[in-house]
Scaffold this motif. Structure first.
Motif, PDB file in Angstrom:
ATOM      1  N   TYR A  81      39.282  41.142  49.572  1.00 35.70           N
ATOM      2  CA  TYR A  81      38.322  40.197  50.159  1.00 35.70           C
ATOM      3  C   TYR A  81      37.173  39.962  49.182  1.00 35.70           C
ATOM      4  CZ  TYR A  81      35.337  44.237  51.124  1.00 35.70           C
ATOM      5  OH  TYR A  81      34.557  45.350  50.987  1.00 35.70           O
ATOM      6  N   ILE A  82      36.364  38.955  49.504  1.00 38.17           N
ATOM      7  CA  ILE A  82      35.176  38.629  48.712  1.00 38.17           C
ATOM      8  C   ILE A  82      33.994  38.572  49.672  1.00 38.17           C
ATOM      9  CG2 ILE A  82      34.048  36.869  47.288  1.00 38.17           C
ATOM     10  CD1 ILE A  82      36.817  36.150  46.186  1.00 38.17           C
ATOM     11  N   GLU A  83      32.915  39.260  49.311  1.00 32.39           N
ATOM     12  CA  GLU A  83      31.734  39.311  50.170  1.00 32.39           C
ATOM     13  C   GLU A  83      30.528  38.727  49.459  1.00 32.39           C
ATOM     14  OE1 GLU A  83      28.876  42.551  52.478  1.00 32.39           O
ATOM     15  OE2 GLU A  83      30.610  43.252  51.350  1.00 32.39           O
ATOM     16  N   CYS A  84      29.752  37.919  50.175  1.00 23.56           N
ATOM     17  CA  CYS A  84      28.484  37.429  49.645  1.00 23.56           C
ATOM     18  C   CYS A  84      27.424  38.469  50.011  1.00 23.56           C
ATOM     19  CB  CYS A  84      28.125  36.072  50.249  1.00 23.56           C
ATOM     20  SG  CYS A  84      26.540  35.447  49.633  1.00 23.56           S
ATOM     21  N   THR A  85      26.893  39.170  49.021  1.00 27.10           N
ATOM     22  CA  THR A  85      25.924  40.242  49.283  1.00 27.10           C
ATOM     23  C   THR A  85      24.579  39.679  49.733  1.00 27.10           C
ATOM     24  OG1 THR A  85      25.354  40.298  46.930  1.00 27.10           O
ATOM     25  CG2 THR A  85      27.041  41.850  47.700  1.00 27.10           C
ATOM     26  N   LYS A  86      24.319  38.416  49.451  1.00 31.41           N
ATOM     27  CA  LYS A  86      23.072  37.764  49.873  1.00 31.41           C
ATOM     28  C   LYS A  86      23.046  37.548  51.386  1.00 31.41           C
ATOM     29  CE  LYS A  86      20.987  33.179  49.641  1.00 31.41           C
ATOM     30  NZ  LYS A  86      21.221  31.825  49.160  1.00 31.41           N
ATOM     31  N   THR A  87      24.185  37.148  51.971  1.00 26.46           N
ATOM     32  CA  THR A  87      24.221  36.797  53.393  1.00 26.46           C
ATOM     33  C   THR A  87      25.076  37.735  54.243  1.00 26.46           C
ATOM     34  OG1 THR A  87      26.134  35.359  53.082  1.00 26.46           O
ATOM     35  CG2 THR A  87      23.942  34.342  52.843  1.00 26.46           C
ATOM     36  N   GLY A  88      25.978  38.462  53.612  1.00 25.75           N
ATOM     37  CA  GLY A  88      26.904  39.301  54.361  1.00 25.75           C
ATOM     38  C   GLY A  88      28.178  38.578  54.772  1.00 25.75           C
ATOM     39  N   SER A  89      28.331  37.323  54.358  1.00 25.08           N
ATOM     40  CA  SER A  89      29.560  36.577  54.658  1.00 25.08           C
ATOM     41  C   SER A  89      30.753  37.243  53.982  1.00 25.08           C
ATOM     42  CB  SER A  89      29.449  35.137  54.167  1.00 25.08           C
ATOM     43  OG  SER A  89      28.484  34.430  54.897  1.00 25.08           O
ATOM     44  N   VAL A  90      31.894  37.208  54.670  1.00 28.66           N
ATOM     45  CA  VAL A  90      33.115  37.796  54.136  1.00 28.66           C
ATOM     46  C   VAL A  90      34.219  36.740  54.144  1.00 28.66           C
ATOM     47  CG1 VAL A  90      34.899  39.555  54.481  1.00 28.66           C
ATOM     48  CG2 VAL A  90      32.501  40.117  54.906  1.00 28.66           C
ATOM     49  N   ILE A  91      34.919  36.658  53.010  1.00 31.32           N
ATOM     50  CA  ILE A  91      36.052  35.752  52.867  1.00 31.32           C
ATOM     51  C   ILE A  91      37.301  36.601  52.699  1.00 31.32           C
ATOM     52  CG2 ILE A  91      37.061  33.862  51.524  1.00 31.32           C
ATOM     53  CD1 ILE A  91      34.161  33.299  50.485  1.00 31.32           C
ATOM     54  N   SER A  92      38.282  36.392  53.580  1.00 34.13           N
ATOM     55  CA  SER A  92      39.535  37.139  53.471  1.00 34.13           C
ATOM     56  C   SER A  92      40.714  36.175  53.392  1.00 34.13           C
ATOM     57  CB  SER A  92      39.693  38.122  54.639  1.00 34.13           C
ATOM     58  OG  SER A  92      39.527  37.469  55.874  1.00 34.13           O
ATOM     59  N   PHE A  93      41.873  36.700  53.036  1.00 35.07           N
ATOM     60  CA  PHE A  93      43.042  35.891  52.689  1.00 35.07           C
ATOM     61  C   PHE A  93      44.252  36.409  53.451  1.00 35.07           C
ATOM     62  CE2 PHE A  93      39.989  36.465  49.384  1.00 35.07           C
ATOM     63  CZ  PHE A  93      39.743  35.194  48.909  1.00 35.07           C
ATOM     64  N   VAL A  94      45.013  35.483  54.055  1.00 33.36           N
ATOM     65  CA  VAL A  94      46.160  35.927  54.838  1.00 33.36           C
ATOM     66  C   VAL A  94      47.272  34.875  54.832  1.00 33.36           C
ATOM     67  CG1 VAL A  94      45.296  35.034  57.051  1.00 33.36           C
ATOM     68  CG2 VAL A  94      46.815  37.003  57.035  1.00 33.36           C
ATOM     69  N   GLY A  95      48.490  35.374  54.812  1.00 35.31           N
ATOM     70  CA  GLY A  95      49.655  34.527  55.029  1.00 35.31           C
ATOM     71  C   GLY A  95      50.018  34.629  56.495  1.00 35.31           C
ATOM     72  N   ILE A  96      50.012  33.513  57.212  1.00 37.38           N
ATOM     73  CA  ILE A  96      50.215  33.550  58.662  1.00 37.38           C
ATOM     74  C   ILE A  96      51.605  34.042  59.031  1.00 37.38           C
ATOM     75  CG2 ILE A  96      50.203  32.188  60.786  1.00 37.38           C
ATOM     76  CD1 ILE A  96      48.335  30.251  59.462  1.00 37.38           C
ATOM     77  N   ASN A  97      52.608  33.602  58.303  1.00 35.36           N
ATOM     78  CA  ASN A  97      53.995  33.867  58.664  1.00 35.36           C
ATOM     79  C   ASN A  97      54.285  35.339  58.925  1.00 35.36           C
ATOM     80  OD1 ASN A  97      57.053  34.401  57.730  1.00 35.36           O
ATOM     81  ND2 ASN A  97      56.863  32.362  58.635  1.00 35.36           N
ATOM     82  N   HIS A  98      53.733  36.221  58.124  1.00 39.65           N
ATOM     83  CA  HIS A  98      53.986  37.656  58.281  1.00 39.65           C
ATOM     84  C   HIS A  98      52.875  38.373  59.048  1.00 39.65           C
ATOM     85  CE1 HIS A  98      57.421  37.261  55.684  1.00 39.65           C
ATOM     86  NE2 HIS A  98      56.680  36.766  54.714  1.00 39.65           N
ATOM     87  N   ASN A  99      51.869  37.631  59.498  1.00 38.18           N
ATOM     88  CA  ASN A  99      50.715  38.256  60.146  1.00 38.18           C
ATOM     89  C   ASN A  99      50.284  37.525  61.405  1.00 38.18           C
ATOM     90  OD1 ASN A  99      49.859  40.342  58.036  1.00 38.18           O
ATOM     91  ND2 ASN A  99      50.024  38.477  56.826  1.00 38.18           N
ATOM     92  N   VAL A 100      51.208  36.919  62.104  1.00 44.08           N
ATOM     93  CA  VAL A 100      50.855  36.136  63.289  1.00 44.08           C
ATOM     94  C   VAL A 100      50.076  36.974  64.289  1.00 44.08           C
ATOM     95  CG1 VAL A 100      51.775  34.885  65.279  1.00 44.08           C
ATOM     96  CG2 VAL A 100      52.729  34.482  63.026  1.00 44.08           C
ATOM     97  N   THR A 101      50.487  38.211  64.510  1.00 43.45           N
ATOM     98  CA  THR A 101      49.816  39.076  65.481  1.00 43.45           C
ATOM     99  C   THR A 101      48.393  39.396  65.039  1.00 43.45           C
ATOM    100  OG1 THR A 101      51.934  40.053  66.067  1.00 43.45           O
ATOM    101  CG2 THR A 101      49.970  41.236  66.767  1.00 43.45           C
TER     102      THR A 101
END
Length: 196
Positions: A81-101
């Motif tokens: 993941y990537i986090e903005c330390t200034k705001t605390g925002s978090v960006i994460s990455f996912v492939g839906i097909n294998h992670n629907v749940t």
């Protein structure tokens, strides 16, 4: 630019960016994600139907844009993941097909960037759209149109859920389009107009 309305206007929930290769739509979407991440504390999700590994995600392009804007000092980049330390925002990455749940547990997400949306399955759309339910949540949906019968084309171009804004661009709209891509497109226009 063709995408200024994504920041200047607030009457949309689904920003649907369609067009040709090299039109700049993915970069515009990533830049908007960076804008939101640096100006508010939000959770951002980068999704695509299939993502064999984090290396197959848009993470590398996001890292390139962080460097381009010289934001390295306010972003913490990890393997997942990537986090903005200034705001605390978090960006994460996912492939839906294998992670629907696991997608169903992401109701706190404020912004979803869907890359290569033309590959989304009906199940993925049916899970993703109602899962992201924050009042202020938005989707940026990027795809290269193939057939008008494709599911994502029908859902977001033909049917258009409330709050949909469609922006179609081509390489000609991208002032940063590399000359090599322009040459390739122009050559295709001459030699194979149907494919062009």
């Amino acid at each position: 630019s063709s995408y200024d309305w994504m920041i200047n206007e607030t009457d949309w929930r689904y920003a649907v960016l369609t067009g040709s290769r090299a039109s700049g739509k993915s970069i515009a979407a990533i830049d908007l994600c960076l804008y939101y991440a640096t100006n508010a504390t939000i959770e951002i999700l980068f999704v695509r139907e299939l993502q064999a590994s984090i290396e197959k995600s848009s993470k590398a392009e996001l890292e390139n844009r962080i460097k381009f804007f010289q934001l390295d000092d306010i972003f913490k980049i990890t393997d997942t993941y990537i986090e903005c330390t200034k705001t605390g925002s978090v960006i994460s990455f996912v492939g839906i097909n294998h992670n629907v749940t696991s997608i169903k547990s992401r109701s706190n997400v404020s912004l979803v960037f869907v890359e290569q949306a033309e590959t989304l399955s009906a199940e993925s759309i049916d899970v993703l759209l109602p899962t992201i339910r924050r009042e202020d949540s938005i989707f940026i949906i990027c795809f290269n149109p193939r057939l008008v019968t494709d599911l994502v084309y029908q859902k977001f171009i033909v049917e258009q859920p409330p709050g949909t804004r469609v922006c179609h661009t081509t390489y000609m709209d991208n002032v940063f389009c590399p000359q090599v891509m322009i040459d390739l497109a122009e050559d295709c226009k001459v030699k194979d107009p149907t494919k062009y």
